[in-house]
Design a protein around this motif. Structure first.
Motif, PDB file in Angstrom:
ATOM      1  N   PRO A 250      -5.844  15.332   6.219  1.00  0.00           N
ATOM      2  CA  PRO A 250      -5.679  15.613   4.781  1.00  0.00           C
ATOM      3  C   PRO A 250      -6.255  14.509   3.894  1.00  0.00           C
ATOM      4  O   PRO A 250      -6.169  13.334   4.213  1.00  0.00           O
ATOM      5  CB  PRO A 250      -4.158  15.698   4.596  1.00  0.00           C
ATOM      6  CG  PRO A 250      -3.581  14.930   5.728  1.00  0.00           C
ATOM      7  CD  PRO A 250      -4.560  14.974   6.863  1.00  0.00           C
ATOM      8  N   PHE A 251      -6.845  14.929   2.804  1.00  0.00           N
ATOM      9  CA  PHE A 251      -7.288  14.003   1.755  1.00  0.00           C
ATOM     10  C   PHE A 251      -7.159  14.744   0.444  1.00  0.00           C
ATOM     11  O   PHE A 251      -8.017  15.540   0.086  1.00  0.00           O
ATOM     12  CB  PHE A 251      -8.740  13.560   1.991  1.00  0.00           C
ATOM     13  CG  PHE A 251      -9.146  12.470   1.031  1.00  0.00           C
ATOM     14  CD1 PHE A 251      -8.856  11.144   1.299  1.00  0.00           C
ATOM     15  CD2 PHE A 251      -9.776  12.779  -0.162  1.00  0.00           C
ATOM     16  CE1 PHE A 251      -9.190  10.145   0.399  1.00  0.00           C
ATOM     17  CE2 PHE A 251     -10.108  11.781  -1.066  1.00  0.00           C
ATOM     18  CZ  PHE A 251      -9.826  10.469  -0.790  1.00  0.00           C
ATOM     19  N   HIS A 252      -6.046  14.554  -0.251  1.00  0.00           N
ATOM     20  CA  HIS A 252      -5.878  15.298  -1.504  1.00  0.00           C
ATOM     21  C   HIS A 252      -5.492  14.400  -2.652  1.00  0.00           C
ATOM     22  O   HIS A 252      -5.164  13.221  -2.455  1.00  0.00           O
ATOM     23  CB  HIS A 252      -4.913  16.478  -1.350  1.00  0.00           C
ATOM     24  CG  HIS A 252      -3.656  16.146  -0.649  1.00  0.00           C
ATOM     25  ND1 HIS A 252      -2.627  15.512  -1.258  1.00  0.00           N
ATOM     26  CD2 HIS A 252      -3.286  16.341   0.642  1.00  0.00           C
ATOM     27  CE1 HIS A 252      -1.658  15.347  -0.387  1.00  0.00           C
ATOM     28  NE2 HIS A 252      -2.024  15.830   0.772  1.00  0.00           N
ATOM     29  N   SER A 253      -5.501  14.969  -3.858  1.00  0.00           N
ATOM     30  CA  SER A 253      -5.380  14.149  -5.067  1.00  0.00           C
ATOM     31  C   SER A 253      -4.049  13.395  -5.126  1.00  0.00           C
ATOM     32  O   SER A 253      -3.973  12.320  -5.684  1.00  0.00           O
ATOM     33  CB  SER A 253      -5.570  14.997  -6.318  1.00  0.00           C
ATOM     34  OG  SER A 253      -4.769  16.130  -6.246  1.00  0.00           O
ATOM     35  N   HIS A 254      -2.971  13.979  -4.529  1.00  0.00           N
ATOM     36  CA  HIS A 254      -1.676  13.306  -4.628  1.00  0.00           C
ATOM     37  C   HIS A 254      -1.673  11.975  -3.896  1.00  0.00           C
ATOM     38  O   HIS A 254      -0.977  11.060  -4.259  1.00  0.00           O
ATOM     39  CB  HIS A 254      -0.564  14.200  -4.063  1.00  0.00           C
ATOM     40  CG  HIS A 254      -0.615  15.573  -4.643  1.00  0.00           C
ATOM     41  ND1 HIS A 254      -0.420  15.800  -5.969  1.00  0.00           N
ATOM     42  CD2 HIS A 254      -0.882  16.778  -4.075  1.00  0.00           C
ATOM     43  CE1 HIS A 254      -0.555  17.101  -6.203  1.00  0.00           C
ATOM     44  NE2 HIS A 254      -0.855  17.707  -5.072  1.00  0.00           N
ATOM     45  N   ASN A 255      -2.448  11.899  -2.821  1.00  0.00           N
ATOM     46  CA  ASN A 255      -2.412  10.633  -2.070  1.00  0.00           C
ATOM     47  C   ASN A 255      -3.776   9.950  -2.047  1.00  0.00           C
ATOM     48  O   ASN A 255      -4.034   9.082  -1.240  1.00  0.00           O
ATOM     49  CB  ASN A 255      -1.899  10.861  -0.640  1.00  0.00           C
ATOM     50  CG  ASN A 255      -2.883  11.660   0.198  1.00  0.00           C
ATOM     51  OD1 ASN A 255      -3.982  11.936  -0.253  1.00  0.00           O
ATOM     52  ND2 ASN A 255      -2.506  12.005   1.407  1.00  0.00           N
ATOM     53  N   GLU A 256      -4.655  10.357  -2.996  1.00  0.00           N
ATOM     54  CA  GLU A 256      -6.030   9.866  -2.959  1.00  0.00           C
ATOM     55  C   GLU A 256      -6.058   8.327  -3.016  1.00  0.00           C
ATOM     56  O   GLU A 256      -6.720   7.697  -2.214  1.00  0.00           O
ATOM     57  CB  GLU A 256      -6.848  10.462  -4.097  1.00  0.00           C
ATOM     58  CG  GLU A 256      -8.334  10.347  -3.843  1.00  0.00           C
ATOM     59  CD  GLU A 256      -9.156  11.194  -4.815  1.00  0.00           C
ATOM     60  OE1 GLU A 256     -10.283  11.520  -4.460  1.00  0.00           O
ATOM     61  OE2 GLU A 256      -8.666  11.495  -5.898  1.00  0.00           O
ATOM     62  N   HIS A 257      -5.315   7.731  -3.970  1.00  0.00           N
ATOM     63  CA  HIS A 257      -5.329   6.269  -4.113  1.00  0.00           C
ATOM     64  C   HIS A 257      -4.791   5.591  -2.853  1.00  0.00           C
ATOM     65  O   HIS A 257      -5.389   4.668  -2.339  1.00  0.00           O
ATOM     66  CB  HIS A 257      -4.482   5.840  -5.316  1.00  0.00           C
ATOM     67  CG  HIS A 257      -5.153   6.150  -6.613  1.00  0.00           C
ATOM     68  ND1 HIS A 257      -6.098   5.324  -7.170  1.00  0.00           N
ATOM     69  CD2 HIS A 257      -5.041   7.200  -7.444  1.00  0.00           C
ATOM     70  CE1 HIS A 257      -6.521   5.848  -8.295  1.00  0.00           C
ATOM     71  NE2 HIS A 257      -5.895   6.997  -8.489  1.00  0.00           N
ATOM     72  N   LYS A 258      -3.631   6.119  -2.386  1.00  0.00           N
ATOM     73  CA  LYS A 258      -2.962   5.477  -1.241  1.00  0.00           C
ATOM     74  C   LYS A 258      -3.803   5.541   0.017  1.00  0.00           C
ATOM     75  O   LYS A 258      -3.848   4.615   0.801  1.00  0.00           O
ATOM     76  CB  LYS A 258      -1.627   6.185  -0.981  1.00  0.00           C
ATOM     77  CG  LYS A 258      -0.473   5.626  -1.789  1.00  0.00           C
ATOM     78  CD  LYS A 258       0.840   6.089  -1.197  1.00  0.00           C
ATOM     79  CE  LYS A 258       1.669   6.742  -2.276  1.00  0.00           C
ATOM     80  NZ  LYS A 258       2.581   7.735  -1.771  1.00  0.00           N
ATOM     81  N   THR A 259      -4.455   6.666   0.215  1.00  0.00           N
ATOM     82  CA  THR A 259      -5.157   6.859   1.491  1.00  0.00           C
ATOM     83  C   THR A 259      -6.588   6.331   1.465  1.00  0.00           C
ATOM     84  O   THR A 259      -7.270   6.381   2.486  1.00  0.00           O
ATOM     85  CB  THR A 259      -5.206   8.342   1.882  1.00  0.00           C
ATOM     86  OG1 THR A 259      -5.767   9.046   0.795  1.00  0.00           O
ATOM     87  CG2 THR A 259      -3.858   8.889   2.245  1.00  0.00           C
ATOM     88  N   LEU A 260      -7.009   5.821   0.317  1.00  0.00           N
ATOM     89  CA  LEU A 260      -8.404   5.407   0.180  1.00  0.00           C
ATOM     90  C   LEU A 260      -8.824   4.374   1.235  1.00  0.00           C
ATOM     91  O   LEU A 260      -9.825   4.564   1.939  1.00  0.00           O
ATOM     92  CB  LEU A 260      -8.598   4.837  -1.231  1.00  0.00           C
ATOM     93  CG  LEU A 260      -9.925   5.099  -1.903  1.00  0.00           C
ATOM     94  CD1 LEU A 260     -10.334   6.549  -1.853  1.00  0.00           C
ATOM     95  CD2 LEU A 260      -9.845   4.630  -3.360  1.00  0.00           C
TER      96      LEU A 260
END
Ligand code: SAM
Length: 223
Positions: A54-64
């Motif tokens: 998954p790569f979605h807007s809710h966790n975009e910053h965290k998962t970058l």
């Protein structure tokens, strides 16, 4: 050398995926997806089996940071969104920017994006245009509408069906009842429709026929 491919996916019609997009999906080591279930359905139809994360807007910053590490550990990684071109009113921009900062090569494949057929078929000039994406729901909405009212170039908006009539009412209010618009609905799907006319004509139509599906609004520039 690591590379991130941005692969556009169909906005309604499976036939709109390109041969190159299919090949890149077949060859890549892994796929980042906005919604893994949506992407797995597409991959099943294409008979492609690949790891999907998954790569979605809710966790975009965290998962970058984690995503960058993954991309660096592969030769080829793909980013897809649920429909259309990643980063166009979808997650992707931050990842692209971070890849560039990390010297990771970026390749965006050409392919479906709802704004392009909408603007081309609207009949309004498309040599120059402004893409506004989704207008903010509350704060800043009026400022944007006032700016669009003064805009000489054609403007393209994304809008949800339950807000369409309200949005057309605001176009009437800020730009005048005679401002020409084109509503492009359900592009590439069975009930694809283009409704062209003045803001008040098109609004009256959708008041009488509440719309369903996905919508692009194209607004003629001020003369
Ligand atoms: N990344 C997509 C693109 O390249 O167009 C846009 C994703 S955005 C989350 C979804 C919005 O795009 C919808 O609310 C609608 O405004 C527009 N859209 C997507 N598919 C569409 C279609 N088949 N017909 C009309 N508009 C569409």
């Amino acid at each position: 050398m690591s590379k991130l491919y941005l692969v556009p996916t169909p906005i309604g019609n499976l036939e709109d995926i390109t041969l190159r997009s299919i090949r890149i999906l077949q060859e890549t080591e892994m796929i980042f997806a906005e919604d893994t279930r949506v992407t797995k359905r597409l991959l099943n139809k294409l008979e492609i089996q690949k790891p999907v994360a998954p790569f979605h807007s809710h966790n975009e910053h965290k998962t970058l940071a984690r995503a960058i590490d993954t991309i660096k550990s592969n030769t080829s990684t793909v980013l897809v969104s649920d429909a259309g071109t990643p980063a166009i009113s979808d997650p992707g921009f931050l990842l692209v920017r971070e890849c560039i900062a990390n010297d990771i090569e970026i390749e965006c494949l050409p392919g479906p994006a709802a704004l392009i057929p909408a603007i081309v078929a609207s009949g309004f000039p498309c040599d120059r245009f402004v893409f506004e994406g989704f207008l903010p729901h509350k704060k800043g909405r009026q400022t944007r509408l006032k700016a669009i009212a003064e805009e000489k170039r054609t403007t393209v908006l994304y809008e949800s069906p339950h807000r369409l009539v309200k949005c057309l009412g605001q176009i009437e209010e800020f730009m005048g009842a005679d401002r020409k618009v084109c509503v492009a609905r359900e592009l590439t799907k069975i009930y694809e429709e283009y409704r062209r006319g003045t803001a008040s004509e098109v609004k009256a139509h959708y008041e009488a026929h509440p719309p369903k599906g996905e919508i692009v609004i194209v607004i003629e520039g001020v003369s």
